[in-house]
Structure formats: structure tokens, C-alpha cells
Design a protein around this motif. Structure first.
Motif, PDB file in Angstrom:
ATOM      1  N   MET A   1      32.044  45.943  36.334  1.00 44.00           N
ATOM      2  CA  MET A   1      31.991  44.696  35.571  1.00 44.00           C
ATOM      3  C   MET A   1      30.522  44.350  35.266  1.00 44.00           C
ATOM      4  N   SER A   2      30.248  43.992  34.036  1.00 41.29           N
ATOM      5  CA  SER A   2      28.871  43.664  33.642  1.00 41.29           C
ATOM      6  C   SER A   2      28.465  42.297  34.187  1.00 41.29           C
ATOM      7  N   GLN A   3      27.151  42.038  34.208  1.00 40.55           N
ATOM      8  CA  GLN A   3      26.640  40.730  34.640  1.00 40.55           C
ATOM      9  C   GLN A   3      27.205  39.620  33.765  1.00 40.55           C
ATOM     10  N   PHE A   4      27.279  39.885  32.454  1.00 41.16           N
ATOM     11  CA  PHE A   4      27.824  38.916  31.494  1.00 41.16           C
ATOM     12  C   PHE A   4      29.250  38.516  31.902  1.00 41.16           C
ATOM     13  N   GLU A   5      30.084  39.525  32.173  1.00 43.78           N
ATOM     14  CA  GLU A   5      31.483  39.254  32.553  1.00 43.78           C
ATOM     15  C   GLU A   5      31.565  38.537  33.894  1.00 43.78           C
ATOM     16  N   ARG A   6      30.715  38.929  34.831  1.00 40.75           N
ATOM     17  CA  ARG A   6      30.700  38.274  36.147  1.00 40.75           C
ATOM     18  C   ARG A   6      30.407  36.783  36.017  1.00 40.75           C
ATOM     19  N   ILE A   7      29.438  36.466  35.179  1.00 44.17           N
ATOM     20  CA  ILE A   7      29.052  35.054  34.990  1.00 44.17           C
ATOM     21  C   ILE A   7      30.193  34.275  34.339  1.00 44.17           C
ATOM     22  N   VAL A   8      30.805  34.869  33.325  1.00 44.62           N
ATOM     23  CA  VAL A   8      31.905  34.197  32.614  1.00 44.62           C
ATOM     24  C   VAL A   8      33.085  33.953  33.552  1.00 44.62           C
ATOM     25  N   LEU A   9      33.480  34.978  34.303  1.00 41.48           N
ATOM     26  CA  LEU A   9      34.631  34.846  35.202  1.00 41.48           C
ATOM     27  C   LEU A   9      34.325  33.921  36.379  1.00 41.48           C
ATOM     28  N   GLY A  10      33.096  33.996  36.892  1.00 39.79           N
ATOM     29  CA  GLY A  10      32.709  33.119  37.995  1.00 39.79           C
ATOM     30  C   GLY A  10      32.691  31.660  37.591  1.00 39.79           C
ATOM     31  N   SER A  11      32.212  31.392  36.394  1.00 40.07           N
ATOM     32  CA  SER A  11      32.196  30.007  35.905  1.00 40.07           C
ATOM     33  C   SER A  11      33.618  29.504  35.674  1.00 40.07           C
ATOM     34  N   GLU A  12      34.495  30.390  35.220  1.00 37.52           N
ATOM     35  CA  GLU A  12      35.901  29.998  34.994  1.00 37.52           C
ATOM     36  C   GLU A  12      36.536  29.507  36.291  1.00 37.52           C
ATOM     37  N   GLU A  13      36.294  30.216  37.389  1.00 36.98           N
ATOM     38  CA  GLU A  13      36.865  29.828  38.685  1.00 36.98           C
ATOM     39  C   GLU A  13      36.463  28.403  39.049  1.00 36.98           C
TER      40      GLU A  13
END
Length: 203
Positions: A1-13
Motif C-alpha cells: 500500500m502506498s503512503q498516499f493510500e495509507r493516509i487516505v484510509l487512516g483518515s477515513e477510520e
């Protein structure tokens, strides 16, 4: 998982738990165990991050809807599967998120409105026309009017002025809307098949 995706998914939580307004970039950085500087390499501010998240979720929903449409045996099965898909989506949405999007993140809200008014409405029109041709949906309905009514009715279910969160479960509101809609558009043939899919034993 890219950093971009990690940030997006983490913020969603975090957003789903607490709403968007109360979550800061510091909260997101802490949650992900990364520096705020890293986040700012990808997003200039929280609004840009929220818009990226909304775009991702809408793309996911678009893919799921397309899959439901392509694999269902008939319109009634499509409608039942849409209900299941909607239940999954609505059961994890915090109504505060919808409110925060409208009030504080106009770009993200515009993405949602465009998705609703174009893709979802168009899919609903296609479903209704297909159902009329298959004999499951009443030919007397005006497809363009009913499609827009349905899509906007679902949005109304998120309005806390009409359905206060303290009094109403968000999914139960949507479920009632969907049942009312589904049974309201069916022919007798469609009604019977809808009941079969819902495992209702007809007397």
C-alpha cells in the motif's frame, strides 16, 4: 500500500468515528505513526485530503454498483443486492460526516453531489427501464422523476433536522425508504419475486 493510500484510509477510520471537523492533521499523523510533514507532501491541507477520500469512496461505490448490475439475474435481484450494499455503506457512516462535508468541505460535497446526480441517477433510470421491460416494474411510472426522487430521498435520510441522530438509526431510516420505494414501483409479478428474494413466505 502506498503512503498516499495509507493516509487516505487512516483518515477515513478517524472521520467515521468522530466526524471530519473534530479530527486534526495531528490526529491523523499520530494515528498513522508518521510525521505531519509526510502528510503535507501529499496533501496541502485537510480539505484536499477529504476530497481525495471522497473520490476514492465514490469510485469504490461505483465499482460495486457496476458489479451488482452485471451479475444479477434480474432487476429484483439487483434491487435486493443494492439494499445489501447500501446497508454495508450506511451502517458505517457517521451522520456527522455528511454534515461536516456539507458545511466545511464544499469541494468534496460537490464530488458527492455530481456522483449522485449523474452516475447514481443514470444507473437508477437504467434499472427502472430494464425492470419495466422485464415486467417487474410498473410501466406507468415516469422513470426520470422516480429515479431523481429515489436518489434525493436517500440523501434526506441523512438530514439531522428531519431525522435527529438521537431518535433515529440511520440505516433503519434508509431501509424504510428502500422498502417503500421497492414495493411502490413493482408490478404484482415483481412484488412476488421481491418477496421470494426477501425470504418472505406468502400466505
Amino acid at each position: 500500500m502506498s503512503q498516499f493510500e495509507r493516509i487516505v484510509l487512516g483518515s477515513e477510520e478517524l472521520f467515521l468515528k468522530a466526524g471530519i471537523k473534530s479530527v486534526t492533521m495531528d490526529d491523523i499523523a499520530r494515528h498513522l505513526g508518521m510525521s505531519k510533514k509526510t502528510i503535507y507532501q501529499f496533501f496541502k491541507d485537510k480539505s484536499e485530503l477529504v476530497t481525495a477520500l471522497v473520490k476514492k469512496k465514490l469510485k469504490d461505490d461505483e465499482d460495486r454498483i457496476n458489479e451488482i448490475v452485471s451479475t444479477a439475474a434480474n432487476v429484483m435481484e439487483e434491487m435486493i443486492n443494492m439494499m445489501k450494499c447500501s446497508e454495508e455503506i450506511f451502517s458505517r457512516i457517521n451522520p456527522i460526516v455528511i454534515h461536516d462535508l456539507q458545511k466545511f468541505h464544499p469541494d468534496a460535497w460537490k464530488e458527492f453531489q455530481n456522483f449522485k446526480n449523474k452516475f447514481v441517477t443514470e444507473k437508477m433510470e437504467q434499472l427502472l427501464n430494464k425492470g419495466i421491460n422485464q415486467g417487474y416494474i410498473r410501466p406507468q411510472i415516469d422513470v426520470k422523476i422516480i429515479a431523481r426522487m429515489h436518489v434525493n430521498m436517500m440523501e434526506m435520510g441523512f438530514n439531522p433536522a428531519i431525522f435527529p441522530v438521537a431518535e433515529f438509526n440511520i440505516w433503519k431510516v434508509q431501509q424504510q425508504f428502500l422498502e417503500h420505494f421497492n414495493y411502490g414501483i413493482c408490478t404484482l409479478k415483481g412484488y412476488k419475486l421481491l418477496n421470494q428474494y426477501k425470504n418472505i413466505i406468502e400466505e
